[in-house]
Design a protein around this motif. Structure first.
Motif, mmCIF file in Angstrom:
data_model
loop_
_atom_site.group_PDB
_atom_site.id
_atom_site.type_symbol
_atom_site.label_atom_id
_atom_site.label_comp_id
_atom_site.label_asym_id
_atom_site.label_seq_id
_atom_site.Cartn_x
_atom_site.Cartn_y
_atom_site.Cartn_z
ATOM 1 N N VAL A 34 0.845 -1.198 0.000
ATOM 2 C CA VAL A 34 0.000 0.000 0.000
ATOM 3 C C VAL A 34 0.878 1.245 0.000
ATOM 4 N N PRO A 35 0.366 2.371 -0.548
ATOM 5 C CA PRO A 35 1.126 3.627 -0.487
ATOM 6 C C PRO A 35 1.234 4.116 0.947
ATOM 7 N N ARG A 36 2.371 4.722 1.272
ATOM 8 C CA ARG A 36 2.626 5.166 2.640
ATOM 9 C C ARG A 36 3.327 6.517 2.650
ATOM 10 N N CYS A 37 3.243 7.169 3.785
ATOM 11 C CA CYS A 37 4.105 8.321 4.066
ATOM 12 C C CYS A 37 5.480 7.772 4.404
ATOM 13 N N ARG A 38 6.512 8.271 3.752
ATOM 14 C CA ARG A 38 7.848 7.731 3.975
ATOM 15 C C ARG A 38 8.403 8.128 5.342
ATOM 16 N N GLN A 39 7.812 9.138 5.971
ATOM 17 C CA GLN A 39 8.313 9.525 7.287
ATOM 18 C C GLN A 39 7.651 8.707 8.399
ATOM 19 N N CYS A 40 6.343 8.798 8.543
ATOM 20 C CA CYS A 40 5.686 8.088 9.645
ATOM 21 C C CYS A 40 5.368 6.641 9.304
ATOM 22 N N GLY A 41 5.273 6.306 8.003
ATOM 23 C CA GLY A 41 5.004 4.940 7.597
ATOM 24 C C GLY A 41 3.541 4.562 7.537
ATOM 25 N N LEU A 42 2.641 5.478 7.886
ATOM 26 C CA LEU A 42 1.214 5.172 7.842
ATOM 27 C C LEU A 42 0.702 5.197 6.400
ATOM 28 N N CYS A 51 3.376 13.239 4.949
ATOM 29 C CA CYS A 51 1.917 13.367 4.915
ATOM 30 C C CYS A 51 1.473 14.590 5.719
ATOM 31 N N GLY A 52 0.195 14.900 5.650
ATOM 32 C CA GLY A 52 -0.329 16.056 6.371
ATOM 33 C C GLY A 52 -0.140 15.952 7.866
ATOM 34 N N GLU A 53 -0.300 14.738 8.396
ATOM 35 C CA GLU A 53 -0.110 14.526 9.835
ATOM 36 C C GLU A 53 1.325 14.827 10.246
ATOM 37 N N CYS A 54 2.284 14.409 9.415
ATOM 38 C CA CYS A 54 3.694 14.661 9.730
ATOM 39 C C CYS A 54 4.048 16.139 9.625
ATOM 40 N N LEU A 55 3.354 16.865 8.761
ATOM 41 C CA LEU A 55 3.607 18.304 8.657
ATOM 42 C C LEU A 55 3.185 19.037 9.921
ATOM 43 N N THR A 56 2.104 18.575 10.547
ATOM 44 C CA THR A 56 1.596 19.255 11.739
ATOM 45 C C THR A 56 2.101 18.631 13.045
ATOM 46 N N PRO A 58 4.936 15.983 13.474
ATOM 47 C CA PRO A 58 5.929 15.021 12.976
ATOM 48 C C PRO A 58 6.423 14.084 14.075
ATOM 49 N N PRO A 59 6.725 12.842 13.715
ATOM 50 C CA PRO A 59 7.341 11.933 14.683
ATOM 51 C C PRO A 59 8.778 12.363 14.954
ATOM 52 N N GLN A 60 9.384 11.778 15.967
ATOM 53 C CA GLN A 60 10.750 12.146 16.321
ATOM 54 C C GLN A 60 11.787 11.528 15.379
ATOM 55 N N TRP A 61 11.379 10.544 14.586
ATOM 56 C CA TRP A 61 12.302 9.928 13.640
ATOM 57 C C TRP A 61 12.170 10.576 12.264
ATOM 58 N N ASP A 62 13.071 10.194 11.338
ATOM 59 C CA ASP A 62 13.112 10.814 10.016
ATOM 60 C C ASP A 62 12.447 9.977 8.925
ATOM 61 N N ARG A 63 12.589 8.660 9.002
ATOM 62 C CA ARG A 63 11.992 7.811 7.968
ATOM 63 C C ARG A 63 11.716 6.425 8.536
ATOM 64 N N LEU A 64 10.616 5.824 8.075
ATOM 65 C CA LEU A 64 10.256 4.487 8.539
ATOM 66 C C LEU A 64 10.174 3.533 7.358
ATOM 67 N N PHE A 65 10.771 2.352 7.524
ATOM 68 C CA PHE A 65 10.745 1.299 6.525
ATOM 69 C C PHE A 65 10.044 0.084 7.123
#
Length: 226
Positions: A34-42, A51-56, A58-65
């Motif tokens: 499925v398509p995901r946000c590369r930062q939060c992984g959702l 994603c919009g959630e990360c813009l407002t 953001p998680p403490q990490w930079d990228r999730l795999f």
């Protein structure tokens, strides 16, 4: 790495040729992509860097795999790895996860267990995932090392599973510390499943204090917030 002698898929039980995992290609194809946000992984409607959630928020990490969501067939194997002492499954799951990671971190840090839980369980599944990924990266010419002594859980807490997002955050306050200097500026935290990200966020805070600049997250499954 081929597994010679593997003749039947562990999931569907049908005959298959020798493979680098215990699953046939048809069963691996069952894992949702499925398509995901590369930062939060959702999950997102379209693949996106942020994603919009990360813009407002953001998680403490930079990228999730991750491999995929916490659904079948992965759910069964994560459960066996984590609760049934099938720690050898870290090798097969690690193969699938490593294929998602384009730029491996030079330092891999498993999410630590408190010594009481480690004593009860006798192993840490995140350690096995971290060591497997390091081995796979190094075999492919990418220098990486795993250290399960840098992050330490100093406070025993209730298991996170089943807790609300807000309680997960308060449950873990003061639970972790960095035990020795880190020279690498790019590190990755390894865990089996990321749900709210509360555990990873708190580990990231401690790593930022230690001077780490980029933090990735490597996880088998990324599931939605609860």
């Amino acid at each position: 790495m081929q597994k010679l002698g593997t003749s039947h898929c562990d999931y569907c039980r049908l005959a298959m040729p020798a493979s680098e995992t215990i699953w046939c290609q048809k069963c691996i194809a069952l894992i949702p992509k499925v398509p995901r946000c590369r930062q939060c992984g959702l999950q997102t409607e379209h693949e996106t860097e942020v994603c919009g959630e990360c813009l407002t928020h953001p998680p403490q990490w930079d990228r999730l795999f991750c491999i995929s969501d916490y659904t079948e067939p992965l759910r069964e194997y994560v459960g066996r790895l984590k609760y049934a002492q099938h720690f050898w499954l870290a090798q097969d799951l690690g193969v699938l996860l490593s294929k998602q990671i384009s730029d491996p971190a030079p330092l891999i840090l498993p999410v630590p267990l408190h010594w009481k839980r480690f004593w009860w369980r006798s192993y840490n599944q995140s350690d096995h995932l971290g060591w497997t990924l390091t081995q796979l990266f190094n075999l492919n010419g990418m220098t990486s090392r795993c250290d399960n002594k840098i992050l330490k859980r100093i406070k025993a807490t209730r298991p996170q599973q089943g807790l609300s997002r807000s309680f997960r955050q308060t449950n873990l306050l003061g639970a972790f510390k960095v035990t020795k200097p880190i020279t690498e500026k790019h590190v990755a935290i390894v865990d089996d499943v990321v749900t709210t990200g509360a555990t990873i966020d708190l580990l990231c805070v401690e790593l930022r204090k230690a001077g780490v600049e980029r933090i990735d997250v490597y996880t088998i499954c990324r599931t939605g917030r609860s």
